[in-house]
Design a protein around this motif. Structure first.
Motif, PDB file in Angstrom:
ATOM      1  N   PRO A 177      13.385   2.584  -8.011  1.00  0.00           N
ATOM      2  CA  PRO A 177      12.303   3.111  -8.854  1.00  0.00           C
ATOM      3  C   PRO A 177      10.946   2.489  -8.547  1.00  0.00           C
ATOM      4  CG  PRO A 177      14.246   2.654 -10.180  1.00  0.00           C
ATOM      5  CD  PRO A 177      14.501   2.079  -8.821  1.00  0.00           C
ATOM      6  N   MET A 178      10.911   1.192  -8.257  1.00  0.00           N
ATOM      7  CA  MET A 178       9.638   0.563  -7.926  1.00  0.00           C
ATOM      8  C   MET A 178       9.053   1.139  -6.644  1.00  0.00           C
ATOM      9  SD  MET A 178       9.647  -3.449  -8.919  1.00  0.00           S
ATOM     10  CE  MET A 178       7.927  -3.437  -8.479  1.00  0.00           C
ATOM     11  N   MET A 179       9.920   1.403  -5.681  1.00  0.00           N
ATOM     12  CA  MET A 179       9.450   1.913  -4.401  1.00  0.00           C
ATOM     13  C   MET A 179       8.821   3.292  -4.554  1.00  0.00           C
ATOM     14  SD  MET A 179      11.562   2.350  -0.824  1.00  0.00           S
ATOM     15  CE  MET A 179      12.673   3.612  -1.468  1.00  0.00           C
ATOM     16  N   PHE A 180       9.438   4.148  -5.355  1.00  0.00           N
ATOM     17  CA  PHE A 180       8.963   5.525  -5.452  1.00  0.00           C
ATOM     18  C   PHE A 180       7.965   5.754  -6.588  1.00  0.00           C
ATOM     19  CE2 PHE A 180      12.954   6.209  -3.085  1.00  0.00           C
ATOM     20  CZ  PHE A 180      12.457   6.959  -2.041  1.00  0.00           C
ATOM     21  N   LEU A 181       7.885   4.837  -7.550  1.00  0.00           N
ATOM     22  CA  LEU A 181       7.016   5.048  -8.708  1.00  0.00           C
ATOM     23  C   LEU A 181       5.870   4.044  -8.793  1.00  0.00           C
ATOM     24  CD1 LEU A 181       9.729   5.824 -11.426  1.00  0.00           C
ATOM     25  CD2 LEU A 181       8.415   7.442 -10.042  1.00  0.00           C
ATOM     26  N   SER A 182       5.630   3.294  -7.717  1.00  0.00           N
ATOM     27  CA  SER A 182       4.558   2.295  -7.753  1.00  0.00           C
ATOM     28  C   SER A 182       3.357   2.709  -6.921  1.00  0.00           C
ATOM     29  CB  SER A 182       5.092   0.949  -7.247  1.00  0.00           C
ATOM     30  OG  SER A 182       5.549   1.065  -5.906  1.00  0.00           O
ATOM     31  N   GLY A 183       3.302   3.961  -6.505  1.00  0.00           N
ATOM     32  CA  GLY A 183       2.136   4.432  -5.774  1.00  0.00           C
ATOM     33  C   GLY A 183       2.156   4.140  -4.291  1.00  0.00           C
ATOM     34  N   VAL A 184       3.325   3.947  -3.707  1.00  0.00           N
ATOM     35  CA  VAL A 184       3.402   3.717  -2.261  1.00  0.00           C
ATOM     36  C   VAL A 184       3.112   5.003  -1.500  1.00  0.00           C
ATOM     37  CG1 VAL A 184       4.922   3.078  -0.348  1.00  0.00           C
ATOM     38  CG2 VAL A 184       5.014   1.798  -2.496  1.00  0.00           C
ATOM     39  N   PHE A 185       3.693   6.115  -1.943  1.00  0.00           N
ATOM     40  CA  PHE A 185       3.625   7.360  -1.188  1.00  0.00           C
ATOM     41  C   PHE A 185       2.606   8.357  -1.739  1.00  0.00           C
ATOM     42  CE2 PHE A 185       7.960   5.666  -0.771  1.00  0.00           C
ATOM     43  CZ  PHE A 185       8.001   5.484   0.600  1.00  0.00           C
ATOM     44  N   PHE A 186       2.187   8.162  -2.971  1.00  0.00           N
ATOM     45  CA  PHE A 186       1.207   9.081  -3.556  1.00  0.00           C
ATOM     46  C   PHE A 186       0.391   8.315  -4.585  1.00  0.00           C
ATOM     47  CE2 PHE A 186       5.343   9.569  -5.597  1.00  0.00           C
ATOM     48  CZ  PHE A 186       5.050   9.267  -6.916  1.00  0.00           C
ATOM     49  N   ILE A 224       8.869   2.903  10.747  1.00  0.00           N
ATOM     50  CA  ILE A 224       9.345   4.287  10.811  1.00  0.00           C
ATOM     51  C   ILE A 224       8.738   5.095   9.665  1.00  0.00           C
ATOM     52  CG2 ILE A 224      11.377   5.764  10.568  1.00  0.00           C
ATOM     53  CD1 ILE A 224      12.973   3.605  12.046  1.00  0.00           C
ATOM     54  N   TRP A 225       8.717   4.491   8.462  1.00  0.00           N
ATOM     55  CA  TRP A 225       8.054   5.155   7.335  1.00  0.00           C
ATOM     56  C   TRP A 225       6.598   5.426   7.670  1.00  0.00           C
ATOM     57  CZ3 TRP A 225      10.227   7.022   2.954  1.00  0.00           C
ATOM     58  CH2 TRP A 225      11.489   6.560   2.582  1.00  0.00           C
ATOM     59  N   LEU A 226       5.947   4.430   8.269  1.00  0.00           N
ATOM     60  CA  LEU A 226       4.523   4.543   8.548  1.00  0.00           C
ATOM     61  C   LEU A 226       4.248   5.651   9.559  1.00  0.00           C
ATOM     62  CD1 LEU A 226       1.777   3.251   7.931  1.00  0.00           C
ATOM     63  CD2 LEU A 226       2.150   1.716   9.869  1.00  0.00           C
ATOM     64  N   ALA A 265       6.387   8.200  10.510  1.00  0.00           N
ATOM     65  CA  ALA A 265       6.880   9.513  10.074  1.00  0.00           C
ATOM     66  C   ALA A 265       5.999  10.117   8.991  1.00  0.00           C
ATOM     67  CB  ALA A 265       8.318   9.387   9.581  1.00  0.00           C
ATOM     68  N   PHE A 266       5.684   9.315   7.982  1.00  0.00           N
ATOM     69  CA  PHE A 266       4.891   9.840   6.869  1.00  0.00           C
ATOM     70  C   PHE A 266       3.400   9.710   7.126  1.00  0.00           C
ATOM     71  CE2 PHE A 266       8.971   9.341   4.846  1.00  0.00           C
ATOM     72  CZ  PHE A 266       9.029  10.376   3.935  1.00  0.00           C
ATOM     73  N   GLY A 267       2.998   8.582   7.729  1.00  0.00           N
ATOM     74  CA  GLY A 267       1.573   8.364   7.947  1.00  0.00           C
ATOM     75  C   GLY A 267       0.967   9.356   8.925  1.00  0.00           C
ATOM     76  N   TYR A 268       1.608   9.499  10.077  1.00  0.00           N
ATOM     77  CA  TYR A 268       1.089  10.424  11.084  1.00  0.00           C
ATOM     78  C   TYR A 268       1.627  11.838  10.892  1.00  0.00           C
ATOM     79  CZ  TYR A 268      -0.812   6.452  13.641  1.00  0.00           C
ATOM     80  OH  TYR A 268      -1.540   5.337  14.003  1.00  0.00           O
ATOM     81  N   GLY A 269       2.895  11.948  10.479  1.00  0.00           N
ATOM     82  CA  GLY A 269       3.479  13.271  10.294  1.00  0.00           C
ATOM     83  C   GLY A 269       2.944  13.971   9.059  1.00  0.00           C
ATOM     84  N   MET A 270       3.249  13.420   7.887  1.00  0.00           N
ATOM     85  CA  MET A 270       2.755  14.015   6.646  1.00  0.00           C
ATOM     86  C   MET A 270       1.249  13.851   6.509  1.00  0.00           C
ATOM     87  SD  MET A 270       4.005  13.337   2.721  1.00  0.00           S
ATOM     88  CE  MET A 270       5.686  13.763   3.142  1.00  0.00           C
TER      89      MET A 270
END
Length: 263
Positions: free
Chosen positions: A200-209, A52-54, A56-61
């Motif tokens: 914090p690891m999920m959002f600050l480890s470079g997954v999304f940006f 779902i992340w992939l 929603a964010f991969g194709y959407g964003m």
């Protein structure tokens, strides 16, 4: 009569070297046989969220972002996200199994006590739980890899190397989670782990940006270049750090679990 000090000196240290044997295998097999009845629902539950992340964010964003620059190379955002989210999936799957499921078997169901009535030591039980949680993690990421191949997100031959790194990640996070499992008094304790460590690891480890957006103290990752058909810089150092984390975390988890069962 022995003094209290003399009796205490004969008790082996909880920090002694692990006493491991192949007796971990029946414990691992027991978990596999129990889980096999729920394999399909478990698979759907483990891969649904990252997919779902992939999507929603991969194709959407991704349609808005286009491409991102990673170490001087521009790549599609969906590839960037996929390489990070699969690592996140390994972390989550291993942690959940080594926390909630292992705690249920250890504390609630007293399965570990029953196993140790047989000629199986605590060290082998902990090793089996760590390897089982790692297996659940690699089972999840393998399914996601097949989906990524089917969608054409990446076809790099280096994905086989990335798969091996993800095995190491599953082992590492399983061992770390077992530390918290040994300390937990109830399920609510795991909220601290997920809120203060996992999130914090999920959002600050470079997954999304890209990590370039963060302070320089944040380190680069090992898996993402492999998805982009590149070899990561200083791969030996990163691999060594992963091995050290896994060994140290398992040793600490084992020591704390020994202390818990001694009490």
């Amino acid at each position: 009569m022995k003094t209290a000090e003399a009796m205490q000196s004969t008790v082996p240290s909880v920090w002694r070297a692990p006493a491991l044997s192949m007796r971990w295998w029946p414990v691992f097999l027991r978990n596999l046989l129990v889980w096999r009845k729920l394999a399909i629902p478990s698979l759907i539950g483990n891969i649904a969220e990252p997919l779902i992340w992939l999507v929603a964010f991969g194709y959407g964003m991704g349609a808005l972002v286009g491409q991102v620059e990673v170490s001087g190379t521009k790549v599609p955002y969906i590839l960037f996200l996929a390489s990070g989210s699969i690592c996140m999936s390994a972390m989550n799957a291993a942690s959940f199994e080594a926390l909630y499921s292992a705690f249920s078997r250890m504390h609630v169901q007293k399965t570990w006590d029953g196993i140790m009535n047989a000629p199986v030591g605590l060290d082998d039980v902990v090793l089996a739980e760590m390897l089982w949680a790692a297996f659940k993690a690699i089972f999840t990421v393998t399914a996601i890899l097949f989906v990524m191949l089917a969608l054409g997100i990446s076809h790099s031959p280096k994905l086989f190397v990335a798969w091996a790194v993800l095995v190491g990640s599953g082992i590492t996070f399983s061992s770390i989670a077992l530390i918290f499992n040994a300390l937990a008094k109830g399920y609510d304790f795991f909220t601290y782990y997920f809120t203060l460590f996992m999130t914090p690891m999920m959002f600050l480890s470079g997954v999304f940006f890209p990590l370039e957006q963060l302070p320089s103290v944040v380190r680069t990752v090992l898996v993402r270049p492999l998805f982009m058909d590149q070899w990561p810089a200083d791969w030996a150092r990163h691999a060594a750090v992963l091995v050290v984390y896994a060994v140290v975390a398992f040793w600490v988890a084992l020591a704390l679990t020994r202390k818990r069962f001694r009490a």
